[in-house]
Design a protein around this motif. Structure first.
Motif, mmCIF file in Angstrom:
data_model
loop_
_atom_site.group_PDB
_atom_site.id
_atom_site.type_symbol
_atom_site.label_atom_id
_atom_site.label_comp_id
_atom_site.label_asym_id
_atom_site.label_seq_id
_atom_site.Cartn_x
_atom_site.Cartn_y
_atom_site.Cartn_z
ATOM 1 N N VAL A 129 0.683 -1.302 0.204
ATOM 2 C CA VAL A 129 -0.046 -0.109 0.146
ATOM 3 C C VAL A 129 0.728 1.654 0.762
ATOM 4 O O VAL A 129 1.093 1.960 -0.402
ATOM 5 C CB VAL A 129 -1.059 0.084 1.221
ATOM 6 N N LEU A 130 1.975 1.068 0.229
ATOM 7 C CA LEU A 130 3.148 2.570 0.696
ATOM 8 C C LEU A 130 3.750 2.689 -0.228
ATOM 9 O O LEU A 130 3.273 3.680 -1.142
ATOM 10 C CB LEU A 130 3.649 2.152 1.616
ATOM 11 N N ALA A 131 3.889 1.398 -0.625
ATOM 12 C CA ALA A 131 4.383 1.397 -2.754
ATOM 13 C C ALA A 131 3.443 2.188 -3.523
ATOM 14 O O ALA A 131 3.950 3.080 -4.557
ATOM 15 C CB ALA A 131 5.150 0.142 -2.896
ATOM 16 N N GLU A 132 2.269 1.846 -3.000
ATOM 17 C CA GLU A 132 1.379 2.560 -4.342
ATOM 18 C C GLU A 132 1.112 3.511 -3.735
ATOM 19 O O GLU A 132 0.665 4.278 -5.496
ATOM 20 C CB GLU A 132 0.271 1.287 -4.092
ATOM 21 N N ARG A 173 -2.956 16.951 0.865
ATOM 22 C CA ARG A 173 -4.349 15.256 1.542
ATOM 23 C C ARG A 173 -3.428 14.102 1.101
ATOM 24 O O ARG A 173 -2.941 13.071 1.845
ATOM 25 C CB ARG A 173 -5.569 15.128 0.407
ATOM 26 N N ARG A 174 -2.405 14.338 -0.381
ATOM 27 C CA ARG A 174 -1.295 13.507 -0.506
ATOM 28 C C ARG A 174 -0.201 13.054 0.542
ATOM 29 O O ARG A 174 -0.152 11.797 0.768
ATOM 30 C CB ARG A 174 -0.714 13.776 -1.843
ATOM 31 N N ILE A 175 0.255 13.809 0.684
ATOM 32 C CA ILE A 175 1.359 13.687 2.226
ATOM 33 C C ILE A 175 0.355 13.282 3.151
ATOM 34 O O ILE A 175 0.934 12.214 4.048
ATOM 35 C CB ILE A 175 1.330 15.066 2.859
ATOM 36 N N ALA A 176 -0.734 12.887 3.558
ATOM 37 C CA ALA A 176 -1.598 12.696 4.928
ATOM 38 C C ALA A 176 -2.033 11.344 4.700
ATOM 39 O O ALA A 176 -1.923 9.976 4.660
ATOM 40 C CB ALA A 176 -3.039 13.101 5.033
ATOM 41 N N ALA A 177 -2.040 10.846 2.996
ATOM 42 C CA ALA A 177 -2.617 9.453 2.271
ATOM 43 C C ALA A 177 -1.242 8.591 2.470
ATOM 44 O O ALA A 177 -1.111 7.890 3.357
ATOM 45 C CB ALA A 177 -3.265 9.249 1.390
ATOM 46 N N CYS A 178 -0.058 9.479 2.389
ATOM 47 C CA CYS A 178 1.618 8.926 2.421
ATOM 48 C C CYS A 178 1.539 8.687 3.844
ATOM 49 O O CYS A 178 1.569 7.151 4.729
ATOM 50 C CB CYS A 178 2.558 9.424 1.750
#
Length: 597
Positions: free
Chosen positions: A204-207, A227-232
């Motif tokens: 999931v992290l790699a994705e 938003r992307r930083i939060a998801a990562c």
């Protein structure tokens, strides 16, 4: 059991796969086992000879007895060294050959996956399985596997020697190891699920990271950075949680093991002292057994220290093997050969991943040799219909047939001879221009390769330093215009050049039916129209289905199919549909920037 979008093999399946790999190189495995056993046997001689020396000295046998036994110690130690070294050499060769088979089989399985399964799995899961998981399996086969095998043989022989020397003292030593047994069982019951969770979290992290990196421009343009930083960060936190869980398991196991090493030695010395006082054993036997039990520390340490790696690699092996367990439509055992190239869609309904239907009762017949354009607004179902025609997806209800044979019943090789789908997503592989083109036609001559490039307007070939022998950089081209640079070196074709390479492959493959899903979207309008007409000329007599937003493509087609909200609403020639003044006519006027009188 599943991890991510692709399945994960069950324990029994992993065990069968491992045994199959061993059988494929059974002779080398047998030699490795025999050499390890001989090395372990040579190692047993030391404590036994030392015990005999102690008994000889105690009995007053003199220096002569010691002089006879001491050289034997050196001889057996040298024999153990040589046998163990050669056993490791054989083991490493076995591991490398087996790892090569694992890599090859994984590649074959991934290439055989249905396209829909690859898309659902995502880049992260496939990348993690093909790199980190395969590497973990390779480390186990090359290093941990031979080490564990050697240690296991040594441990069994040491325990056997202890029992043979004195059954009572041997039993005391073995019972002292019970703590290791229970601690190991506790660990193993929890380790495999924990490592599978860790592997899934890494996928999931790699994705998340690959999606964020590939879409960096879009993220910045739309202000999605937070938003992307939060998801990562969420994916990183999940990885940390799963890693902490596996660390906790080891923090419980190893202290118990360290304490358990002392218990059998103490038990043997206490019981041996009592037996020695009664004359039931000799001092040499007690010393030999105590040394054997201390010698047992080394192989058990190797096994336990590699246990984490073994569990991790076992979970990785389950993920690698699981790539071949994705359900796929198998060809019917007696499916007939298509009688012609007529494509028929009958009462088709389709939904992605169990969601709501995106196609609703679509009926369509595409005649052999026809040029059909499928048009409609975004989200109308055009691409979905193209995927069904190409056999990439299977309808929920209804049927899609070619020559009266269901597309889903054809094996991939026969299907690609009939139908080929070309989309906006193109890939340039590492290698020369020739290598990239001969993927479609391995026997094609240089003249045929140049002719295919000329058909699609790839005049840039003349500007390359080495022509067809020019090395190309490894660049993936995406429909959103963001190039994903996967490698370095060589000429890096831009999106339009990569698209022309893909279309040249189509010319070389010469399929019966060609489906173009915005396949010329990255070309300028003039070049796109020229390329589509050139393809139509080269593929004269073949069926060409064009899914397009450029309505000039529809104008040049024999018929036009109009999709709206997952339904086929209009079907006819360009002139007839414009005259009907329906949805197509509105699209045509909008495309030309005109309004009705």
């Amino acid at each position: 059991m599943s991890g991510g979008s692709l399945p994960v093999a069950e324990t029994a399946q992993v065990r069968r796969a491992a045994l199959r790999l061993i059988r494929l190189d059974g002779r080398a495995f047998a030699v490795m086992v025999v050499l390890n056993a001989l090395a372990a046997g040579a190692g047993l001689a030391g404590p036994w000879l030392l015990g005999r020396i102690v008994d000889a000295v105690k009995s007053g046998a003199g220096v002569g007895a010691v002089d006879r036994l001491a050289p034997a110690l050196i001889l057996f130690a040298l024999a153990q060294l040589l046998l163990a070294r050669y056993a490791r050499y054989v083991g490493h060769r076995f591991g490398e050959r087996t790892l090569a088979r694992v890599r090859e089989e994984f590649t074959d399985r991934v290439l055989a996956l249905p396209v829909s399964a690859v898309e659902r799995a995502g880049t992260g899961d496939l990348t993690t399985r093909g790199t980190a998981d395969v590497a973990a399996v390779g480390g186990m086969l090359r290093d941990a596997g031979p080490d564990i095998l050697i240690a296991a043989v040594q441990a069994l022989l040491v325990l056997g020697a202890v029992v043979v020397l004195d059954p009572l003292l041997g039993a005391c030593g073995v019972l002292g190891l019970v703590g290791i047994w229970f601690a190991t069982r506790w660990y193993l019951r929890r380790a495999v699920p924990a490592y599978l969770d860790e592997g899934a979290a890494n996928s999931v992290l790699a994705e998340e990271l690959s999606a964020t990196a590939a879409g960096a421009r879009t993220v910045e343009a739309l202000g999605l950075r937070r938003r992307r930083i939060a998801a990562c960060q969420e994916a990183i936190d999940r990885c940390g949680e799963t890693r902490t869980r596996t660390l906790f398991l080891r923090s419980v196991l190893f202290p118990i093991v360290d304490m358990s090493y002392v218990i059998p030695v103490v038990a043997v010395l206490l019981v041996g002292g009592a037996l020695l006082g009664q004359g039931a054993t000799t001092l040499g036997t007690v010393v030999a057994i105590a040394l054997y039990l201390r010698q047992l520390d080394q192989p058990l340490d190797v096994i336990l220290l590699h246990m984490e790696r073994l569990q991790r690699s076992g979970a990785s092996f389950a993920r690698v093997e699981g790539a071949g367990l994705t359900p796929r439509a198998a060809p019917a055992p007696s499916s007939p050969t298509p009688v012609d190239d007529r494509l028929e869609v009958s009462c088709v309904r389709f939904a992605y991943d169990g969601g709501t239907d995106v196609l609703h009762g679509v009926d369509l017949t595409v005649r052999p040799g026809e040029r059909l354009a499928i048009v409609g607004p975004s989200g109308a179902g055009k691409t979905t219909l193209g995927r069904l025609l190409a056999g990439m997806d299977v309808p929920r209800t209804g049927s899609v047939t070619v020559g009266r044979v269901p597309v889903a019943d054809l094996d991939p090789g026969r299907l690609r001879e009939r139908v080929m789908l070309v989309t906006q997503e193109h890939h340039v592989f590492l290698g020369t221009v020739r290598d990239n083109l001969q993927i479609a036609a391995p026997a094609a001559t240089d003249d045929e390769l140049r002719a295919a490039l000329a058909v699609v307007g790839a005049g840039w070939l003349r500007d390359l330093p080495d022509g067809l022998d020019t090395e190309l950089g490894h660049v993936g081209h995406r429909p959103d215009g963001l190039d994903n640079e996967l490698g370095h070196g060589g000429h890096r074709p831009d999106g339009a050049q990569a698209q022309q390479l893909a279309l040249a492959r189509v010319v070389l493959a010469d399929p019966h039916t060609l489906i173009l899903d915005e396949a010329t979207a990255l070309l300028d309008p003039g070049t796109a129209r020229h390329t589509e007409r050139a393809l139509a000329g080269v593929l004269a007599g073949r069926t060409v289905i064009a899914i397009a937003h450029r309505l000039q493509t529809a104008h040049d087609a024999d018929r036009v199919a109009v999709m709206l909200d997952g339904r086929l609403t209009e079907l006819g020639t360009h002139d007839d549909l414009v005259a009907a003044d329906g949805a197509y006519a509105a699209l045509w006027r909008s495309w030309h920037g005109t309004t009705p009188d």
